[in-house]
Motif scaffolding. Structure first.
Motif, mmCIF file in Angstrom:
data_model
loop_
_atom_site.group_PDB
_atom_site.id
_atom_site.type_symbol
_atom_site.label_atom_id
_atom_site.label_comp_id
_atom_site.label_asym_id
_atom_site.label_seq_id
_atom_site.Cartn_x
_atom_site.Cartn_y
_atom_site.Cartn_z
ATOM 1 N N ILE A 120 40.794 44.097 52.237
ATOM 2 C CA ILE A 120 40.023 44.308 51.007
ATOM 3 C C ILE A 120 39.201 45.592 51.109
ATOM 4 O O ILE A 120 38.330 45.708 51.969
ATOM 5 C CB ILE A 120 39.050 43.138 50.741
ATOM 6 N N PRO A 121 39.475 46.566 50.224
ATOM 7 C CA PRO A 121 38.639 47.767 50.217
ATOM 8 C C PRO A 121 37.285 47.466 49.577
ATOM 9 O O PRO A 121 37.217 46.762 48.560
ATOM 10 C CB PRO A 121 39.425 48.753 49.354
ATOM 11 N N ILE B 47 49.724 48.495 35.146
ATOM 12 C CA ILE B 47 48.561 48.252 35.994
ATOM 13 C C ILE B 47 47.652 47.268 35.239
ATOM 14 O O ILE B 47 47.257 47.529 34.103
ATOM 15 C CB ILE B 47 47.771 49.556 36.267
ATOM 16 N N LEU B 73 51.139 45.988 39.061
ATOM 17 C CA LEU B 73 50.092 45.997 40.077
ATOM 18 C C LEU B 73 48.859 45.324 39.476
ATOM 19 O O LEU B 73 48.304 45.813 38.491
ATOM 20 C CB LEU B 73 49.784 47.439 40.492
ATOM 21 N N LEU B 75 45.050 44.230 39.783
ATOM 22 C CA LEU B 75 43.839 44.579 40.522
ATOM 23 C C LEU B 75 42.664 43.731 40.019
ATOM 24 O O LEU B 75 41.980 44.105 39.075
ATOM 25 C CB LEU B 75 43.523 46.076 40.337
ATOM 26 N N ASP B 78 35.708 42.385 41.662
ATOM 27 C CA ASP B 78 34.431 41.686 41.542
ATOM 28 C C ASP B 78 33.426 42.378 42.461
ATOM 29 O O ASP B 78 33.808 43.069 43.401
ATOM 30 C CB ASP B 78 34.578 40.205 41.923
ATOM 31 N N ILE B 105 52.371 43.211 42.933
ATOM 32 C CA ILE B 105 51.413 43.379 44.014
ATOM 33 C C ILE B 105 50.065 42.917 43.463
ATOM 34 O O ILE B 105 49.706 43.286 42.342
ATOM 35 C CB ILE B 105 51.294 44.867 44.428
ATOM 36 N N ASP B 107 46.149 43.167 44.511
ATOM 37 C CA ASP B 107 45.219 43.783 45.459
ATOM 38 C C ASP B 107 43.773 43.642 44.956
ATOM 39 O O ASP B 107 43.312 44.454 44.163
ATOM 40 C CB ASP B 107 45.554 45.274 45.640
ATOM 41 N N PRO B 108 43.063 42.621 45.412
ATOM 42 C CA PRO B 108 41.668 42.474 44.977
ATOM 43 C C PRO B 108 40.784 43.582 45.565
ATOM 44 O O PRO B 108 40.992 44.017 46.705
ATOM 45 C CB PRO B 108 41.246 41.111 45.543
ATOM 46 N N LEU B 109 39.815 44.040 44.754
ATOM 47 C CA LEU B 109 38.924 45.125 45.180
ATOM 48 C C LEU B 109 37.470 44.706 45.001
ATOM 49 O O LEU B 109 37.108 44.134 43.977
ATOM 50 C CB LEU B 109 39.151 46.375 44.324
#
Lengths: 130, 230
Positions: A120-121, B47, B73, B75, B78, B105, B107-109
């Motif tokens: 996680i970035p 996206i 993708l 994303l 939080d 894909i 990808d949590p950020l």
């Protein structure tokens, strides 16, 4: 974080928006731990994914992580040649299967370092920068 | 009707899905054919951004049911690290079925709104903001294990709109040319005034769903760029 996501991340600090150096972030190759995850290979999708990517940024991050084998221009719409299939397979491995599990990334403008932990970035800023 | 994802989180730290979350799911389901008509064409790779993913129920719903299409993708974003954990678990619990043949894909950020996102990238944006009017938007708790994470999911400052307005005022820099945003409001946010204001700035704004939930009236609006204005 998958490699493809690096193509959409910039420095979150507002004052860096006036600079061209806030994107892509610079990845610390020595600190980044990579893992491969298995994802089904679908060349027809990959071509469409390439449409969405900034190729200069792909090259830059790939180089940060030690991959210097990519063509300098974005591969164009492809016929079914074996050679091109090889390029697409390489890109599939790089963009979709490569996961940055741990690591650091830095803004080339302000030098602020962001961390990646457990894939996680973390792009949150300390209060004085937010 | 599409199935609601299974979820189970620590509700002392992560917002528990409630009427607002479910209204958002119903809105997105009712928009399914519209979204497919835009994003299924030419194998486009979209996206998808969810701001304030919390339990992860909304991103998971989209991912599980191939909304807007069977690739992309996702994303989920939080500012609450517990929400990122919860989202990962909810995604894992609810994989898309094989017959949808998805290539996705997720990808949590950890990020504040869209601060670290390259501009004009987002094709589908979903936001259930902290919409409850309050004196102020709370600060981030000092440590991951401290209290206060739940308040961040609820309290939206003046008119409950401080966070939402931050996003709306920047929406033209966030969405792609195809981009579409779904945002949830409560009546005290005065969404009709927001609609007029955004239409004045060249946006197409539509009410998608409206529902009474206890003492609140909740609504979901859709925002799209009108091309000639950009």
């Amino acid at each position: 974080m998958k490699f493809i996501t690096t193509n959409f991340l910039k420095c979150p600090i507002k004052t860096c928006d006036v600079s061209n150096d806030n994107y892509p972030l610079q990845y610390n190759g020595e600190k980044c731990e990579l893992q491969q995850e298995n994802i089904e290979y679908k060349p027809e999708f990959l071509i469409k994914i390439l449409d969405r990517l900034d190729w200069e940024a792909v090259l830059s991050v790939a180089q940060d992580l030690g991959n210097t084998s990519l063509p300098s221009n974005k591969p164009q719409i492809l016929d079914d040649g074996v050679e091109k299939d090889a390029i697409l397979r390489d890109l599939h491995t790089l963009l979709l299967q490569t996961n940055i599990v741990e690591g650091e990334m830095k803004c080339k403008n302000c030098g602020h370092v962001y961390y990646i932990k457990n894939s996680i970035p973390n792009l949150l800023l300390p209060p004085h920068l937010a | 009707m599409l199935a609601t994802p299974l979820y189970n989180c620590d509700y002392d730290r992560v917002y528990e899905p409630a009427e607002d979350s479910f209204l958002l799911l119903d809105s997105l389901e009712s928009e399914l054919s519209f979204l497919r008509s835009i994003f299924e064409k030419d194998n486009y790779f979209p996206i998808i951004l969810e701001i304030g993913c919390g339990s992860g129920i909304v991103t998971t719903f989209l991912h599980q049911h191939a909304i807007p299409t069977n690739k992309g993708l996702y994303l989920p974003v939080d500012i609450n690290p517990w929400a990122i954990d919860a989202t990962l678990q909810t995604i894992k619990k609810n994989p898309p079925t094989k017959d949808l043949q998805t290539t996705t894909i997720v990808d949590p950020l950890l990020m504040d709104l869209v601060a670290g996102l390259k501009s004009n990238s987002v094709d589908l944006l979903v936001f259930n903001p902290p919409y409850v009017p309050a004196e102020a938007v709370p600060n981030l708790p000092p440590g991951t294990n401290d209290e206060g994470w739940l308040d961040l999911a609820l309290l939206g400052g003046e008119d409950g709109l401080v966070v939402t307005n931050k996003l709306l005022n920047n929406l033209h820099n966030i969405l792609s040319p195809k981009g579409v945003a779904y945002i949830l409001f409560c009546a005290r946010n005065k969404p009709q005034e927001i609609q007029l204001r955004m239409e004045g700035h060249g946006w197409k704004v539509d009410l998608i769903e409206k529902r009474k939930a206890g003492w609140e009236v909740l609504s979901v609006y859709k925002f799209q760029k009108i091309k000639t204005n950009f």
